[in-house]
Design an enzyme around this catalytic site. Structure first.
Site, short mmCIF file in Angstrom:
data_model
loop_
_atom_site.label_atom_id
_atom_site.label_comp_id
_atom_site.label_asym_id
_atom_site.label_seq_id
_atom_site.Cartn_x
_atom_site.Cartn_y
_atom_site.Cartn_z
N TYR A 125 9.03 2.97 -1.22
CA TYR A 125 7.90 2.13 -0.83
C TYR A 125 8.51 1.24 0.22
O TYR A 125 7.69 0.67 1.30
CB TYR A 125 7.67 1.21 -1.93
CG TYR A 125 6.59 0.20 -1.99
CD1 TYR A 125 5.19 0.36 -2.05
CD2 TYR A 125 6.86 -1.25 -1.62
CE1 TYR A 125 4.22 -0.56 -2.00
CE2 TYR A 125 5.85 -2.37 -1.83
CZ TYR A 125 4.40 -1.81 -2.03
OH TYR A 125 3.47 -2.70 -1.91
N SER A 183 4.66 -5.46 3.42
CA SER A 183 5.40 -6.10 2.14
C SER A 183 6.55 -6.65 2.14
O SER A 183 7.39 -6.17 3.14
CB SER A 183 5.55 -4.71 1.07
OG SER A 183 6.39 -5.38 -0.08
P1 NDP Z 1 -3.80 -2.29 -6.63
O1 NDP Z 1 -2.75 -1.13 -7.36
O2 NDP Z 1 -4.19 -3.30 -7.62
O3 NDP Z 1 -4.89 -1.74 -5.90
C1 NDP Z 1 -4.67 -0.52 -5.08
C2 NDP Z 1 -5.76 -0.31 -4.31
O4 NDP Z 1 -5.63 0.66 -3.48
C3 NDP Z 1 -7.05 0.29 -4.92
O5 NDP Z 1 -8.39 -0.06 -4.42
C4 NDP Z 1 -7.11 1.89 -4.92
O6 NDP Z 1 -8.30 2.54 -5.17
C5 NDP Z 1 -6.58 1.89 -3.46
N1 NDP Z 1 -5.71 3.19 -3.14
C6 NDP Z 1 -4.70 3.72 -3.59
N2 NDP Z 1 -4.51 4.84 -3.17
C7 NDP Z 1 -5.27 5.26 -2.31
C8 NDP Z 1 -5.80 6.34 -1.50
N3 NDP Z 1 -4.93 7.31 -1.40
N4 NDP Z 1 -6.90 6.33 -1.05
C9 NDP Z 1 -7.69 5.10 -0.93
N5 NDP Z 1 -7.55 4.08 -1.52
C10 NDP Z 1 -6.20 3.97 -2.49
O7 NDP Z 1 -2.87 -2.94 -5.32
P2 NDP Z 1 -2.70 -4.43 -4.80
O8 NDP Z 1 -4.00 -4.92 -4.70
O9 NDP Z 1 -1.73 -5.10 -5.39
O10 NDP Z 1 -2.07 -3.98 -3.22
C11 NDP Z 1 -3.04 -4.04 -2.20
C12 NDP Z 1 -1.79 -3.77 -1.10
O11 NDP Z 1 -0.97 -4.85 -1.01
C13 NDP Z 1 -1.00 -2.60 -0.84
O12 NDP Z 1 -0.96 -1.94 0.24
C14 NDP Z 1 0.11 -2.99 -1.56
O13 NDP Z 1 1.26 -1.95 -1.20
C15 NDP Z 1 0.22 -4.36 -0.75
N6 NDP Z 1 1.34 -5.24 -1.57
C16 NDP Z 1 0.99 -5.68 -2.64
C17 NDP Z 1 1.71 -6.57 -3.49
C18 NDP Z 1 1.84 -7.15 -4.91
O14 NDP Z 1 2.69 -7.82 -5.10
N7 NDP Z 1 0.50 -6.76 -5.62
C19 NDP Z 1 3.08 -7.01 -2.69
C20 NDP Z 1 3.04 -6.34 -1.30
C21 NDP Z 1 2.19 -5.79 -0.87
P3 NDP Z 1 -8.78 2.91 -6.66
O15 NDP Z 1 -9.18 1.64 -7.24
O16 NDP Z 1 -9.69 3.93 -6.39
O17 NDP Z 1 -7.64 3.48 -7.27
#
Ligand code: NDP
Length: 242
Positions: free
Chosen positions: A153, A140
């Site tokens: 984070y 990120s």
């Molecule tokens: P979302 O919150 O939309 O989705 C999170 C995803 O991660 C879901 O599929 C969730 O599963 C899964 N998840 C969370 N915790 C666990 C766990 N302990 N074990 C397995 N799966 C898990 O996030 P984003 O799509 O926005 O983010 C995806 C990645 O991108 C992350 O690493 C985030 O930090 C990074 N990111 C996002 C940004 C943004 O602006 N959105 C910016 C920079 C980085 P479930 O559906 O079952 O809860």
């Protein structure tokens, strides 16, 4: 059959990545923590586009669960291996450090860092033995610049960048590449409570990014075409920070 695993593939960026990898010809293992409905939806979209995959439930912070689920997958697929791993699962709990509780700190760190370590270690040996693999870690902007309200984070994402660079040097000779992608603000559930109207004024491209745009970059890094790129952190943030 070529296999790819996307952690956190049920929603947001992970869903978009799963769809793109399936388009690329991968049978995609869509991991998620609890949201079975959304994970099934990702798989449905993949199948509608003539791709294939399966959903795989485990919590990336729980080593026993991972060993159990991925271990039995591997047993059922002897002679095959997962050649693309996208460590995408992420969790944020934003608050000023002065108010931060231990649980707010550890869950965020564990999801990104322990998640990376536990899942990658399970798949690494097969990639090395087969002398081909792609590992892509979703970091990120927060891990590069540091953002107030996100000491947990930012620390987790800076950590994954360090791990990316170290591991890339360990296994480059085995034709396994390791790269990180560092998105800025992307429209997903994670950013739904942010004030997009205000924040976009800070972004030269004047908008939040789309999950599909991150997925396009990951698709390239997951392909053979990216074979001479390793240990890199690629920003995708609309020009917000370079
Ligand atoms: P979302 O919150 O939309 O989705 C999170 C995803 O991660 C879901 O599929 C969730 O599963 C899964 N998840 C969370 N915790 C666990 C766990 N302990 N074990 C397995 N799966 C898990 O996030 P984003 O799509 O926005 O983010 C995806 C990645 O991108 C992350 O690493 C985030 O930090 C990074 N990111 C996002 C940004 C943004 O602006 N959105 C910016 C920079 C980085 P479930 O559906 O079952 O809860």
């Amino acid at each position: 059959m070529k296999y790819a695993l996307v952690t956190g593939g049920s929603r947001g960026i992970g869903r978009a990545i799963s769809i793109k990898l399936a388009e690329q010809g991968y049978y995609v293992l869509i991991n998620y923590r609890s949201n079975t409905e959304e994970a099934k939806k990702t798989l449905e979209i993949i199948k509608e586009n003539n791709g294939n995959g399966e959903i795989l439930k485990f919590d990336v912070t729980q080593i026993d669960e991972i060993e159990n689920v991925l271990g039995s997958w591997k047993k059922q697929h002897e002679g095959e291996y997962i050649e693309v791993l996208v460590n995408n699962a992420g969790y944020s709990k934003d608050l000023l450090m002065v108010w931060m509780e231990k649980e707010d700190w550890t869950r965020v760190i564990d999801t990104t860092l322990n998640g990376f370590f536990f899942v990658t270690r399970m798949l690494l040996q097969d990639m090395i033995v087969n002398k081909y693999g792609r590992i892509i870690n979703i970091a990120s902007l927060s891990g590069i610049k540091g953002l107030p309200g996100q000491t947990n984070y930012s620390a987790a994402k800076a950590g994954i960048i360090g791990a990316t660079k170290a591991l890339a040097q360990e296994i480059g000779k085995k034709r396994v590449t390791v790269n990180a992608v560092a998105p800025g603000f992307i429209t997903t559930d994670m950013t739904e409570n942010l004030d997009e109207k205000e924040l976009k004024k800070l972004i030269p491209l004047n908008r939040f990014g789309k999950p599909e745009e991150v997925a396009d970059l990951v698709q390239f890094l997951a392909s053979e075409k990216s074979g001479y790129i390793t240990g890199e952190v690629i920003n995708i943030n609309g020009g917000l920070y370079t």
